[in-house]
Design an enzyme around this catalytic site. Structure first.
Site, PDB file in Angstrom:
ATOM      1  CE  LYS A  83      -4.291   0.771   2.584  1.00 35.69           C
ATOM      2  NZ  LYS A  83      -5.129   0.442   4.429  1.00 35.69           N
TER       3      LYS A  83
HETATM    4  C1  E4P Z   1      -8.066   1.346   3.921  1.00 36.96           C
HETATM    5  O1  E4P Z   1      -7.582   0.957   3.389  1.00 36.96           O
HETATM    6  C2  E4P Z   1      -8.303   2.323   5.396  1.00 36.96           C
HETATM    7  O2  E4P Z   1      -6.970   0.761   5.974  1.00 36.96           O
HETATM    8  C3  E4P Z   1      -9.354   1.854   6.076  1.00 36.96           C
HETATM    9  O3  E4P Z   1     -10.776   1.994   5.487  1.00 36.96           O
HETATM   10  C4  E4P Z   1      -9.769   3.370   6.581  1.00 36.96           C
HETATM   11  O4  E4P Z   1     -10.966   3.588   7.811  1.00 36.96           O
HETATM   12  P1  E4P Z   1     -11.336   5.076   8.343  1.00 36.96           P
HETATM   13  O5  E4P Z   1     -11.574   6.274   7.596  1.00 36.96           O
HETATM   14  O6  E4P Z   1     -12.115   4.500   9.078  1.00 36.96           O
HETATM   15  O7  E4P Z   1      -9.694   5.093   9.400  1.00 36.96           O
END
Ligand code: E4P
Length: 220
Positions: A83
């Site tokens: 990522k």
């Molecule tokens: C995506 O890969 C992120 O880990 C995640 O969905 C972020 O979510 P949040 O905005 O609830 O922290």
């Protein structure tokens, strides 16, 4: 639509994966920090349970560092997806890693143009954050609709739309209506997806009536 679990907690992942409904996992630095555990140990545990894509985020912010970290993360298992954030360096790192055959998830996407660039950079997934847009009074799902429309205009753009920052079941319904490729769902929301009070009431009534018949199905 694919269902990914958005957590680094192995207990939750094991429980949900046992349903056979989990296609992958996404983690991020905040989720890993919450576990209090070693990042690589967490990733090894997750990859031992889940065969599908497991996203692991780099912490470096410039191209060379991201690529170095990405290569290290990718060595953990064949299903690791590196990522990277949706910055210029992140896009360049995406291109470099993708050309090396490493799957990349470009994260922190908040606009259609960002998604278009992620796709052109060779991302396997792009992660638009719907909940965080809703938090600032912008329509998160409108972004998913825009990205779907744009990707569908160009057959060469094969990047999968991974709806992220999901906060409630309606986000999942909307993502499916739009035709998003995948949703990454926090465990608490995932558990609510199969629930309906009428299912519980109906089952209770059926079982009460069944008892009245005095019969068994499985036999002695
Ligand atoms: C995506 O890969 C992120 O880990 C995640 O969905 C972020 O979510 P949040 O905005 O609830 O922290």
């Amino acid at each position: 639509m694919k269902f990914f679990v958005d957590t680094a907690e192995i207990v939750d992942i094991r429980e949900l994966a046992a349903t056979g409904l989990v296609d992958g996992v996404t983690t991020n630095p905040s989720l890993v920090a919450k576990t209090g555990r070693d990042f690589f140990a967490v990733l090894r545990d997750i990859c031992a349970v889940v065969e599908g894509p497991v996203s692991a985020e780099v912490a470096a912010t410039e191209h060379d560092g991201m690529v170095r970290e990405g290569r290290r993360l990718a060595e953990v298992a064949g299903n690791i997806v590196v990522k990277v954030p949706l910055t210029w360096d992140g896009l360049k790192a995406c291109r470099t890693l993708a050309q090396a055959g490493i799957m990349v998830n470009v994260t922190l996407c908040f606009s259609p143009n960002q998604a278009l660039f992620a796709a052109k950079a060779g991302a396997k997934f792009v992660s638009p954050f719907v909940g965080r847009l809703d938090d600032v009074s912008q329509d998160g799902m409108a972004l998913i609709r825009d990205i779907r429309l744009i990707f569908d205009n160009y057959a060469a753009l094969t990047t999968e739309i991974l709806v992220a920052s999901i906060r409630h079941p309606l986000h999942v319904v909307e993502a499916a209506r739009i035709g998003a490729d995948a949703c990454t769902v926090p465990p608490a929301v995932m558990r609510r997806l199969a629930n309906h009070p009428l299912t519980d009431n109906g089952l209770e009534a059926f079982l009460t009536d069944w008892q009245k018949t005095g019969q068994t199905i499985a036999g002695a």
